[in-house]
Design an enzyme around this catalytic site. Structure first.
Site, short mmCIF file in Angstrom:
data_model
loop_
_atom_site.label_atom_id
_atom_site.label_comp_id
_atom_site.label_asym_id
_atom_site.label_seq_id
_atom_site.Cartn_x
_atom_site.Cartn_y
_atom_site.Cartn_z
N LYS A 1 4.27 1.26 10.36
CA LYS A 1 3.91 2.30 9.55
C LYS A 1 3.29 3.48 10.34
O LYS A 1 3.63 4.91 10.09
CB LYS A 1 3.42 2.25 8.06
CG LYS A 1 4.28 1.47 7.32
CD LYS A 1 3.94 1.58 5.70
CE LYS A 1 2.85 0.52 5.43
NZ LYS A 1 2.72 0.63 3.75
N ARG B 1 5.22 -13.00 9.97
CA ARG B 1 5.99 -11.71 9.70
C ARG B 1 6.94 -11.49 10.37
O ARG B 1 7.52 -12.35 11.30
CB ARG B 1 5.05 -10.57 10.13
CG ARG B 1 4.57 -10.55 11.53
CD ARG B 1 3.74 -8.96 11.85
NE ARG B 1 4.62 -8.00 11.94
CZ ARG B 1 4.33 -6.80 12.16
NH1 ARG B 1 3.00 -6.62 12.38
NH2 ARG B 1 5.04 -5.71 11.94
N GLU C 1 0.86 -1.22 -0.07
CA GLU C 1 -0.02 -0.01 0.01
C GLU C 1 1.19 1.30 -0.10
O GLU C 1 1.87 1.59 0.95
CB GLU C 1 -0.81 -0.07 1.20
CG GLU C 1 -1.95 0.97 1.11
CD GLU C 1 -2.91 0.83 2.45
OE1 GLU C 1 -3.81 2.06 2.53
OE2 GLU C 1 -2.69 0.15 3.33
#
Length: 569
Positions: free
Chosen positions: A272, A262, A36
């Site tokens: 983020k 992850r 994204e």
């Protein structure tokens, strides 16, 4: 299968692909990396990039780069550019063109109408808070929205009005009609479309309704012919919705989703949103601050593409979440720089030495190796005169029998040069040492002292061969193992995450750098140095100028955290 290598062929995902090939589920592996564009990529993204691109390479397949650009409020074209740059810098090239989810907005809109026509989606007018309340919890079922049983005709009309901008933001949304009592909360009538009046970086003002990630993601995978969709474990429950959407619309390609753990890295923030907070509060300078583990930050700090790829290879692909030691990342770059970095001398906190028995006009040149084990890297010259700089910490005024460097009445060897003996010190009116007066034994070049043990060796720079420079010593930004899990993560900042020193590097080295600094910036390459006895450094390509060189410490010569543990034990 051709070109099989060990790098990405010993994990559970590789085994899944092997089984799929045996069952002829796919004839060509097609993966994708779908970021994204709402921030810079970090080391966790690097793990996903390496997985998707390396597997495509391993199986002679393809890997798409697709921007998941479904939220214009948070997204920006500058992030698109940064992401493309980071992927190329890491050494990967995407398949054909760059893809955008926004390319499929018209198709996604038609698929949404298809679900409405099948009575599998409806326009809801509950508020966000009410939707959350109606959804229930992990231990209580949800309840149906009062708008759930609208007719197909009415839902089509309302959805069209949403598209035309007849509703304000938050007044209406499109939801899937699945099961409000499902044990998976994601399946309790998830939102498929919401209203956002904001200009999109690709489609401008063409749309005011935007698909949610879960709706757009699986359909985009299908449109692009993706065979294997890899994501992290937090999307494990989303697989139900992924498969439900594809099952209930008219697409023929049904990619399979597989989840892996992850990357969680000690002393690091990879969220983020939290990185944005650090920038907004001016705790860090930007997304490329060397104290954070964005790819841009690591590049600026002196990490190389190969060291990051090596790190991702070493940590592997598993289904078990764990916290990776930061020292493993440092090990990968330290190992590489030990082989590649040019050796030179720098003095970060200078103190002046005057060798009184050497004439002021005397100057001697020594030729020294750029690397002790790699003669092919060449040599460079250093200058020796009667006035030199050493590190402040390499001299101790008060007697300490355990101190093995320079002190009054004791001898020390200057690296590549002579043995010297400190005899007295001079101070200013404030009691600060202005210079140390030393005797230099000119008969000791390359010779061992007679009937004495070899003295310790310290580095130095002649005043005539010095170039003033800035040195930025970076350390962990946080002083706890896992700041990511802390709600008040800003309470655990390391106050010494950056220490700035002003000292000298060798003038001849500085001249070489200044000639090339412009091309370094353009090509995003760098020169790496081991400043002897200090650490590995690179040039800060953002702030350095031709006559103002700034060096970032990439990593210390040894793992400082391991040294601390050894001392404590």
């Amino acid at each position: 299968m051709k070109n099989k290598t060990k790098k990405y062929s010993n994990n559970f995902i590789h085994n899944i692909i092997e089984e799929d090939f045996k069952k002829n589920k796919c004839v060509l592996l097609h993966t994708r990396f779908p970021p994204e564009p709402n921030g810079y990529l970090h080391i966790g993204h690097a793990k996903s990039i390496c997985l998707n691109f390396e597997l495509a390479k391993l199986y002679n397949g393809f890997c798409n780069l697709r921007f998941d650009d479904t939220n214009p409020i948070k997204e920006n074209v500058k992030y698109v550019k940064a992401i493309k740059n980071d992927i190329k810098w890491l050494g990967y090239q995407w398949n054909k063109k760059i893809y955008y989810t926004s390319e499929y907005f018209s198709k996604l809109y038609k698929f949404a109408k298809e679900l409405i026509k099948k009575n599998l989606a409806y326009v809801d007018q509950l508020t966000k808070e009410q939707i959350r309340e109606y959804r229930g919890t992990l231990i209580t079922s949800g309840k149906n929205s009062p708008y759930r049983n609208r007719s197909i005709k009415e839902n089509l009309r309302l959805f069209k009005e949403m598209k035309k901008g007849y509703f304000n933001e938050g007044e209406a949304c499109l939801r899937a009609k699945i099961d409000m009592s499902s044990p998976y909360i994601i399946m309790r009538d998830p939102v498929l479309y919401r209203i956002i009046f904001s200009q999109h970086h690709q489609t401008k003002n063409q749309w005011c309704i935007y698909p949610m990630y879960d709706f757009a993601h699986c359909i985009s995978d299908s449109i692009e012919g993706i065979t294997h969709s890899f994501c992290t474990l937090e999307f494990q429950d989303n697989k139900c919705l992924y498969n439900w959407i594809l099952k209930n619309i008219s697409v023929t390609n049904h990619p399979k989703q597989y989840e892996f753990a992850r990357l969680n890295l000690k002393y690091s923030i990879l969220s983020k949103r939290k990185i944005s907070t650090l920038i907004e509060k001016k705790i860090i300078n930007n997304w490329d601050d060397p104290r954070i583990q964005t790819i841009s930050g690591l590049r600026r700090k002196g990490y190389t593409p190969s060291s990051i790829r090596k790190f991702c290879e070493k940590i592997g692909i598993t289904k078990q979440n764990n916290l990776i030691e930061f020292s493993m990342l440092e090990y990968c770059i330290r190992n590489e720089l030990n082989e590649e970095a040019i050796r030179t001398m720098a003095v970060l906190e200078p103190i002046k030495l005057y060798l009184y028995n050497i004439d002021d006009q005397y100057q001697e040149t020594f030729v020294v190796p750029n690397h002790p084990k790699r003669p092919e890297l060449g040599t460079h010259e250093i200058i020796f005169t009667n006035t030199i700089y050493i590190e402040k910490q390499d001299f101790k005024e008060t007697y300490d029998q355990n101190y093995k460097r320079l002190k009054i009445g004791e001898e020390i060897r200057l690296r590549y040069a002579y043995i010297i003996k400190a005899e007295k010190i001079e101070k200013d009116k404030n009691g600060n040492i202005t210079q140390i007066i030393c005797f230099c034994d000119l008969n000791t070049l390359g010779k061992k002292p007679i009937n004495k043990k070899n003295p310790a060796v310290i580095h130095w720079i002649s005043k005539n061969n010095s170039f003033a420079s800035e040195f930025r010593l970076y350390d962990k930004l946080f002083n706890i193992d896992n700041p990511e899990q802390e709600k008040n993560f800003l309470s655990f900042l390391n106050p010494n995450s950056i220490v700035i020193k002003h000292g000298f590097i060798e003038k001849k080295i500085s001249e070489k750098i200044q000639k090339k600094i412009k091309s370094f910036k353009i090509q995003q390459t760098n020169l790496f140095f081991q400043f002897e006895r200090i650490g590995y450094f690179c040039i800060d390509l953002i702030d350095s100028k031709k006559n103002k060189l700034i060096f970032n410490r990439t990593v210390s010569l040894r793992d400082k955290w391991k040294i601390k543990k050894e001392k404590n034990n």
